[in-house]
Enzyme design. Sequence first.
Site, PDB file in Angstrom:
ATOM      1  N   ASP A  29       0.858  -1.177   0.000  1.00  0.00           N
ATOM      2  CA  ASP A  29       0.000   0.000   0.000  1.00  0.00           C
ATOM      3  C   ASP A  29       0.899   1.233   0.000  1.00  0.00           C
ATOM      4  O   ASP A  29       2.062   1.140   0.349  1.00  0.00           O
ATOM      5  CB  ASP A  29      -0.800   0.041   1.321  1.00  0.00           C
ATOM      6  N   THR A  48      -0.254   4.624   1.432  1.00  0.00           N
ATOM      7  CA  THR A  48      -0.473   5.460   2.616  1.00  0.00           C
ATOM      8  C   THR A  48      -0.099   4.721   3.890  1.00  0.00           C
ATOM      9  O   THR A  48      -0.607   3.641   4.154  1.00  0.00           O
ATOM     10  CB  THR A  48      -1.953   5.867   2.684  1.00  0.00           C
ATOM     11  N   ASP A  83      -4.514  -2.675   4.934  1.00  0.00           N
ATOM     12  CA  ASP A  83      -5.016  -2.168   6.206  1.00  0.00           C
ATOM     13  C   ASP A  83      -6.531  -2.155   6.238  1.00  0.00           C
ATOM     14  O   ASP A  83      -7.134  -2.236   7.281  1.00  0.00           O
ATOM     15  CB  ASP A  83      -4.473  -0.753   6.491  1.00  0.00           C
TER      16      ASP A  83
END
Length: 1245
Positions: free
Chosen positions: A479, A481, A801
Amino acid sequence: MANSFRASKHGRKGEANHDAEFSCSLQELRSLMEIRGEEARIRIQECYGDINGLCARLRTSPVEGLDGKSEDIDRRKQQYGQNFIPPKKPKTFLHLVWEALQDVTLIILEVAAMISLGLSFYNPPDAERQYCGRAAGGLKDDSDGETGWIEGAAILLSVVCVVLVTAFNDWSKEKQFRGLQSRIEQEQKFTVVRGGQVVQIKVSEIVVGDVAQVKYGDLLPADGVLIQGNDLKIDESSLTGESDHVKKSLDKDPMLLSGTHVMEGSGKMLVTAVGVNSQSGIIFMLLGASEEGGGGGGGGDSEEKKEKKKECLKIRERKDKKSKFLRNFFSISYLGYSCKKNTEMQPLNGEPEKKINLPKKEKSVLQGKLTKLAVQIGKAGLFMSTLTVIILITRFLIDTFVIQGVAWSSECMPIYVQFLVKFFIIGVTVLVVAVPEGLPLAVTIALAYSVKKMMKDNNLVRHLDACETMGNATAICSDKTGTLTMNRMTVVQAYVAGHHYRKVPEAELIPTKTLDLLILGIGVNCAYTTKIMPPERDGGLARQVGNKTECALLGLTLDLHRDYQAIRNEIPEEKLFKVYTFNSVRKSMSTVMKNYDGSYRMFSKGASEILLKKCCRILTVTGESRVFKPRDRDDLVKKVVESMASEGLRTICLAYRDFPVSEGEPDWDNEALILTGLTCIAVVGIEDPVRPEVPDAIRKCQRAGITVRMVTGDNINTARAIATKCGILHPGDDFLCLEGKEFNRRIRNELGEIEQERIDKIWPKLKVLARSSPTDKHTLVKGIIDSTVMEQRQVVAVTGDGTNDGPALKKADVGFAMGIAGTDVAKEASDIILTDDNFSSIVKAVMWGRNVYDSISKFLQFQLTVNVVAVIVAFTGACITQDSPLKAVQMLWVNLIMDTFASLALATEPPTEALLLRNPYGRNKPLISRTMMKNILGHAVYQLTTIFTLLFTGEKLFDIDSGRNAPLHSPPSEHYTIVFNTFVLMQIFNEVNARKIHGERNVFEGVFRNPIFCTIILGTLLVQILIVQFGGKPFSCVSLNLEQWLWCILLGFGSLLWGQLVSSVPTSWLKFLTTAGHGTQQEEIPEEELEEMKDKDEIDHAEMELRRGQVLWCRGLNRIQTQIRVVNAFRDSVSPYEGLETPESRSSIHNFMTHPEFRIEDSEPQIPLIDENEGEDEPPTKRNSFAVPPPLTGLSSLPPNENNNALDRIVPVHKDVPRSVLVPPNSVGLMSCPGSPLHSLETSL
């Protein structure tokens, strides 16, 4: 039914009131939670009026929650139980001892030792011993009666030692598992309202009557009834097996069940059942996760027991999933449940979504290889030991009855039996030494040690084998972020009131009307759980709690000197009319407020390019709105959005819409219609800086042969900018950056089905996937794992996440969940939790994973050397001298050194950066490489030569009595003591050699960094001295003098010097050596490819030294040849190129590099060239990669075109031919070491 229910309720109410003032019994709440949907809503209405009535009965407030006083909490725990399922009792130490005793070889030894003991006390009456043969004669002197029992007792004692050590190891392993479990539990917190304050408490502290806040991504820890919800959707598949998300609302289905997942929306619930009384708790009790009854009504218990079998069958298909979900919440050990074994193997009923669980059930790569190897070694050991016993018995019979001509007599029977038992014991000890029971121990120790140390490196390992799989990873899909960036977002640019501000403007520059709308929109349209808290210490940064993008927007309101909290106090969450929460499909969030006059106003925020398409008006400099045409929009996107994105900023559009009374009540369920005709307030650019340590971590990954890909939901320009900053993209490289839509278009055929061949064309080059949905992520991961275009099956690690990352995390070989930003669902689906959400922790995990692999290989190299030598010595000695030179007790001591202690010493080596300098091993890489085989056999030759020299000529060399052909029960000899002592000392020194498995010269490098290793080596040496000097009869030893000791130590030290000699021989000279310990897929690999694999990725330092000389020599020769040809060409006054090949044949490195079909991505393993004829036999999907050494990539000077894909423009490659198959004809047949200077030279030859 309702009446009878009400009557029983009133009946109980009286009883409940005098022990506590709660007017709901446990049984009543339990039966309430067993009904669903409309029926449940009716029951609540009939019995309690509404949810507030139920709150009143449970003495709690739907707004303020419980008051949080400890006596109230304790009383609730007493009456309704705790939110915790009692774990299965751990195995006691005695139980583990009993399990260790079940080992077959140990049982055989025990039996043999017992017989030996019994016979040593047996005194044959008046048997004339000399008539029973030479070997038995003249040995029963007076002292022997007392010492005959010692050998049997010593064997029993050593068996006890082995058993205790094994049991202790198992016990500490179980203890570590439980430690890990409780660590995971401490991490688990949940948000509840107590005393009007929102607080986070441990899941086990939740009690009936608590008001809990549920939000997107939560795993519900208890059963409850909905008090208030926004757009709430729950995945109940863990309980019902239905994969569709269930919509929850006060008027349709208000029941929320433990163990289910919140997939969308948010809300508040009243907790009504916890622990063993919740729906998941009841299932656990039925599955026998605990020995206690199911709690609650007395009469129900016996029925439950009757129904147990029926229930077990009913829930079998969903249980496996269920138990995994709940394991996080309740302290249940990882080590199995009563139903577990039956359920593990049941495939889930053909629903594609559920197949995700299956890969986790496979044996890990390492386990597969080890099991196979252990079985092979065990078989060989059994064969050798049986052969030893047969030869010993046959020799004894021939010697006694044929050569000596002794007549058979029944009086001699006990003596013959004693001989038989002795031979049997020798056979069993050969078996004990041959069977590598230390292997599982070494693996456990290596993994457990790594897991413990990885905690310090911010990796919380949930599945042990993930640690080792990580060492083989070839691709990481990360990912953006929070993993690559710091996840500390701030608004740094804004387009508001017709002006693009490069930094946040002052409040005075924005028209008041626009500013009010902006602040109000941000205040109500950000989750109320998101807030900015004062810094923990003076001068620190303000703390961001909740969604970080929303925190950035709230930070903007503070920068504009306005207070968002005042707006929230004025408009509490309960007053909001409707909330469309953010999800991966909408990519936006909207909140509707009802005005006093009956009209509505909706605020929206979301991805700018998506939301701007929904805007038809925009606020101007004056604060009034004007029409916003498509042309204006394109202009804004180009000038503002793309300009922000190219600087790596995330762009968010803020907009609003009014619904006047005159238009009537809108259809709130028709989202497409609601979310149109917006008025744009502002576009903001949010910066999320790259973590400073990430570029270096990514460089390490690339050097280690691991491709890093970024998969993000962000705008493609933002993603590309960040990927370049991180070092995922290098200007001039040949890569692809795609958006989710484009990716889907390319991988699907006309019917919209995904085709593996299409994915195979894309994924090797794909480095950035932007605006991707979780499904895209899953598709990409699955596509890479299922791909066959590479020589090796790719091993993929994924970070995630969000709730929807679950499928991708499960599908991946190793799933990393974020410990800070991750939702419960993501953590649940993952194998490793990154406690600091940092990408560089993944690199540490790779290092530890590779270290586990190398530790096991080191242990194997050491153990197999001991195995080979000990078995051959025992076998040959037994055949030639009728007795094993190494006695049973001595063998057990050697076994203890090489199994338990060596596994501890070699499995706890700390990892070094050097591990990241090689490519991943891959799934089919044999455990024992050729270099290791060379080391094993090389050292075995030295040790056997030494032992046999001592055995057959030792008495002459040391001028002592010979120990060969000694009769039964004869006292120990100096001769055999020297043999035993030298043997053990050689093992101790060889343990130092075993620290290096790639033929490195310096075996002492970093030895003091491992205190365990040093302690074990010194400890073993001390114990050996004690055994020899004071061991006496039990260890068949005599104390030696100083000179003899020095000779033994010298011979032992010789194995270090011999090691230097062995490592000087290049492995490539020893073509006859074979590899061992392949993966389980060994059978499927064709012979030619096996040959390839043997050389591939094998680091051999001796070869490198030779190579260096060759390189310089070749380089000089090549230069001379080229110069001669150029001179000849000029002499003939023709083009200087005529003597050389034409540029088209790509003979120079520069041309070679600019033709993209030779460009190899990092993800392709480097392998030597393959002969042409071999290449033709390959199936078309295989790639014979032609590896280019990394340093040369800088020579490529291709400008990337718009799609970053240089291939489309230069030299179209035929569709059917994989791009890297094209090996230039003039380089066929050259052997090369990928990445070496010689290799780059050969490409230009």
